[in-house]
Design a protein around this motif. Sequence first.
Motif, mmCIF file in Angstrom:
data_model
loop_
_atom_site.group_PDB
_atom_site.id
_atom_site.type_symbol
_atom_site.label_atom_id
_atom_site.label_comp_id
_atom_site.label_asym_id
_atom_site.label_seq_id
_atom_site.Cartn_x
_atom_site.Cartn_y
_atom_site.Cartn_z
ATOM 1 N N ASP A 136 -4.597 18.408 83.369
ATOM 2 C CA ASP A 136 -4.123 18.072 84.702
ATOM 3 C C ASP A 136 -4.123 19.347 85.548
ATOM 4 O OD1 ASP A 136 -3.625 15.416 84.016
ATOM 5 O OD2 ASP A 136 -1.633 15.900 83.273
ATOM 6 N N VAL A 137 -4.580 19.246 86.780
ATOM 7 C CA VAL A 137 -4.650 20.400 87.665
ATOM 8 C C VAL A 137 -3.615 20.246 88.768
ATOM 9 C CG1 VAL A 137 -6.097 21.735 89.237
ATOM 10 C CG2 VAL A 137 -7.094 20.766 87.149
ATOM 11 N N LEU A 138 -2.673 21.174 88.794
ATOM 12 C CA LEU A 138 -1.601 21.204 89.790
ATOM 13 C C LEU A 138 -1.853 22.365 90.737
ATOM 14 C CD1 LEU A 138 1.214 20.792 87.157
ATOM 15 C CD2 LEU A 138 0.751 19.098 88.923
ATOM 16 N N ALA A 139 -1.881 22.092 92.034
ATOM 17 C CA ALA A 139 -2.037 23.157 93.018
ATOM 18 C C ALA A 139 -0.855 24.110 92.915
ATOM 19 C CB ALA A 139 -2.138 22.581 94.420
ATOM 20 N N GLY A 140 -1.152 25.398 92.846
ATOM 21 C CA GLY A 140 -0.101 26.401 92.815
ATOM 22 C C GLY A 140 0.006 27.194 94.093
ATOM 23 N N GLU A 141 -1.026 27.106 94.939
ATOM 24 C CA GLU A 141 -0.995 27.711 96.271
ATOM 25 C C GLU A 141 -0.698 26.595 97.261
ATOM 26 O OE1 GLU A 141 -1.152 30.837 96.858
ATOM 27 O OE2 GLU A 141 -1.821 31.572 94.903
ATOM 28 N N ASP A 142 0.423 26.692 97.943
ATOM 29 C CA ASP A 142 0.915 25.562 98.739
ATOM 30 C C ASP A 142 -0.068 25.145 99.831
ATOM 31 O OD1 ASP A 142 3.013 26.191 97.114
ATOM 32 O OD2 ASP A 142 4.536 26.204 98.688
ATOM 33 N N LEU A 143 -0.767 26.125 100.423
ATOM 34 C CA LEU A 143 -1.725 25.791 101.481
ATOM 35 C C LEU A 143 -2.946 25.047 100.942
ATOM 36 C CD1 LEU A 143 -1.753 28.822 103.934
ATOM 37 C CD2 LEU A 143 -1.115 26.462 104.463
ATOM 38 N N GLN A 144 -3.125 25.051 99.640
ATOM 39 C CA GLN A 144 -4.240 24.337 99.030
ATOM 40 C C GLN A 144 -3.822 22.991 98.434
ATOM 41 O OE1 GLN A 144 -5.987 27.115 96.254
ATOM 42 N NE2 GLN A 144 -6.316 28.648 97.840
ATOM 43 N N SER A 145 -2.566 22.606 98.646
ATOM 44 C CA SER A 145 -2.056 21.412 97.980
ATOM 45 C C SER A 145 -2.815 20.153 98.383
ATOM 46 C CB SER A 145 -0.555 21.247 98.257
ATOM 47 O OG SER A 145 -0.296 21.203 99.647
ATOM 48 N N LEU A 146 -3.048 19.955 99.669
ATOM 49 C CA LEU A 146 -3.743 18.744 100.099
ATOM 50 C C LEU A 146 -5.181 18.739 99.601
ATOM 51 C CD1 LEU A 146 -3.867 16.094 101.645
ATOM 52 C CD2 LEU A 146 -4.402 17.403 103.710
ATOM 53 N N SER A 147 -5.873 19.864 99.698
ATOM 54 C CA SER A 147 -7.267 19.885 99.259
ATOM 55 C C SER A 147 -7.382 19.631 97.767
ATOM 56 C CB SER A 147 -7.934 21.208 99.643
ATOM 57 O OG SER A 147 -7.247 22.309 99.086
ATOM 58 N N VAL A 148 -6.473 20.191 96.971
ATOM 59 C CA VAL A 148 -6.513 19.957 95.525
ATOM 60 C C VAL A 148 -6.249 18.487 95.220
ATOM 61 C CG1 VAL A 148 -5.358 20.475 93.331
ATOM 62 C CG2 VAL A 148 -5.966 22.336 94.887
ATOM 63 N N LEU A 149 -5.280 17.885 95.911
ATOM 64 C CA LEU A 149 -5.020 16.457 95.706
ATOM 65 C C LEU A 149 -6.250 15.620 96.047
ATOM 66 C CD1 LEU A 149 -1.418 16.031 97.195
ATOM 67 C CD2 LEU A 149 -2.057 16.000 94.780
ATOM 68 N N CYS A 150 -6.890 15.934 97.156
ATOM 69 C CA CYS A 150 -8.043 15.144 97.580
ATOM 70 C C CYS A 150 -9.235 15.331 96.650
ATOM 71 C CB CYS A 150 -8.426 15.496 99.019
ATOM 72 S SG CYS A 150 -7.216 14.934 100.249
ATOM 73 N N LEU A 151 -9.323 16.474 95.987
ATOM 74 C CA LEU A 151 -10.391 16.711 95.025
ATOM 75 C C LEU A 151 -10.152 15.995 93.699
ATOM 76 C CD1 LEU A 151 -11.010 20.523 95.624
ATOM 77 C CD2 LEU A 151 -12.701 18.700 95.951
ATOM 78 N N GLY A 152 -8.930 15.538 93.486
ATOM 79 C CA GLY A 152 -8.616 14.840 92.247
ATOM 80 C C GLY A 152 -7.569 15.517 91.398
ATOM 81 N N GLY A 153 -6.965 16.604 91.906
ATOM 82 C CA GLY A 153 -5.844 17.207 91.197
ATOM 83 C C GLY A 153 -4.678 16.231 91.132
ATOM 84 N N THR A 154 -3.822 16.421 90.142
ATOM 85 C CA THR A 154 -2.753 15.448 89.927
ATOM 86 C C THR A 154 -1.490 15.732 90.729
ATOM 87 O OG1 THR A 154 -1.993 16.687 87.998
ATOM 88 C CG2 THR A 154 -3.529 14.873 87.610
ATOM 89 N N ASP A 174 -2.616 26.068 89.268
ATOM 90 C CA ASP A 174 -3.830 26.740 89.717
ATOM 91 C C ASP A 174 -3.550 27.640 90.915
ATOM 92 O OD1 ASP A 174 -6.407 27.474 90.331
ATOM 93 O OD2 ASP A 174 -6.958 25.538 91.199
ATOM 94 N N CYS A 175 -3.428 28.937 90.625
ATOM 95 C CA CYS A 175 -3.343 29.958 91.675
ATOM 96 C C CYS A 175 -4.488 30.943 91.505
ATOM 97 C CB CYS A 175 -2.014 30.706 91.600
ATOM 98 S SG CYS A 175 -0.548 29.707 91.867
ATOM 99 N N GLY A 176 -5.584 30.468 90.923
ATOM 100 C CA GLY A 176 -6.665 31.357 90.533
ATOM 101 C C GLY A 176 -7.501 31.883 91.673
ATOM 102 N N GLY A 177 -7.393 31.268 92.845
ATOM 103 C CA GLY A 177 -8.104 31.776 94.009
ATOM 104 C C GLY A 177 -9.586 31.477 94.034
ATOM 105 N N SER A 178 -10.026 30.503 93.237
ATOM 106 C CA SER A 178 -11.449 30.179 93.172
ATOM 107 C C SER A 178 -11.625 28.676 93.298
ATOM 108 C CB SER A 178 -12.048 30.653 91.842
ATOM 109 O OG SER A 178 -13.315 30.074 91.622
ATOM 110 N N LEU A 179 -12.206 28.231 94.423
ATOM 111 C CA LEU A 179 -12.471 26.804 94.587
ATOM 112 C C LEU A 179 -13.441 26.310 93.527
ATOM 113 C CD1 LEU A 179 -12.130 24.198 96.180
ATOM 114 C CD2 LEU A 179 -13.949 24.982 97.713
ATOM 115 N N GLU A 180 -14.411 27.136 93.180
ATOM 116 C CA GLU A 180 -15.387 26.750 92.155
ATOM 117 C C GLU A 180 -14.687 26.464 90.826
ATOM 118 O OE1 GLU A 180 -19.382 28.553 89.949
ATOM 119 O OE2 GLU A 180 -18.457 29.620 91.621
ATOM 120 N N LYS A 181 -13.724 27.312 90.472
ATOM 121 C CA LYS A 181 -12.977 27.111 89.224
ATOM 122 C C LYS A 181 -12.118 25.858 89.307
ATOM 123 C CE LYS A 181 -10.128 30.474 88.088
ATOM 124 N NZ LYS A 181 -9.685 31.767 87.493
ATOM 125 N N THR A 182 -11.449 25.654 90.437
ATOM 126 C CA THR A 182 -10.630 24.452 90.620
ATOM 127 C C THR A 182 -11.467 23.193 90.459
ATOM 128 O OG1 THR A 182 -9.178 25.643 92.161
ATOM 129 C CG2 THR A 182 -9.111 23.242 92.221
#
Length: 304
Positions: free
Chosen positions: A184-202, A166-174
């Motif tokens: 499975d949703v994998l953070a592709g923007e490194d600065l968003q890695s923690l937030s994606v994990l906390c939202l339930g990304g794998t 996910d490098c789509g640039g849209s929190l709503e889409k994530t």
Amino acid sequence: MQSNQSLFQGVWVPLVTPFSGGSVDGGALRRLVRHYAAAGVDGLVVCGSTGEAASLDDAEQLAVLDAVLAEAGRLPVVMGLAGNHQGHVLQRLSAFGTRPLAGILAPAPYYVRAGQEGAAAYFRCLADASRFPLVLYDIPYRTGTTLDTATLLALAAHPNIAAIKDCGGSLEKTVALIADGQMDVLAGEDLQSLSVLCLGGTGMIAAAAHIRPDLFVAMHRAVRGQRLDEARTLFHALAPVIQLVFGEPSPGPLKAQLAHQGLLSNELRLPMPQASSALAARLQAAVAGVERQFPLLTEGLRAA
């Protein structure tokens, strides 16, 4: 929510491609694989954008893949597959089919701007033809194609489309993709890695995890173990490094730092430039600061 037992979870490193004298440096490549396996990463991605895949011909891409597979052992390996000539892409996919891959990472066809219907048809064609699960790569600033949430949710229903970088640039889409749970949703923007994990990304496919991969692994494990204060501390320590890694065209800064660590030569293929000496120095200083705060954890991770 996605299962924690998914293959596409944890920390995946999108490997740089080392060069020496203009050719792929197979010895350095195998050294990198051993290094990241020892740090406890969950998987490797070969020939993504960080691997300068666009500057490698078909034979070189297969040689890089084979060198990584020879060293990876049980560590799962995903192969990048980018293009806009459907026939050529399918030929390359067929060649990959003889290798023991965990999946195929595929962005939308670039340059042609096929629109939602065309991009979806392209992905379905690849998924139908692939022996391995498809990992979608949503990165509109590289492809020129923005994949709508509805398009991605429809693709997620395909039985051979398993995950998304996910490098789509849209929190709503994530949020929508994670809540849907089909991929499975994998953070592709490194600065968003923690937030994606906390939202339930794998997990994450994180270029900056080339540097101190042990700390990225520790951050993922802390989130999985609900130790969020620990995860935040690790993330905030890594954030300055992440920002500098992308301060100039990637993977220039990464290669400068990895060369400083003695893991490869600081060599890229045009049109990719080397990092400036000023940025390389700032990155070295940032990494040194992290090392003062967090001594190497590799030995502990090997035993974990």
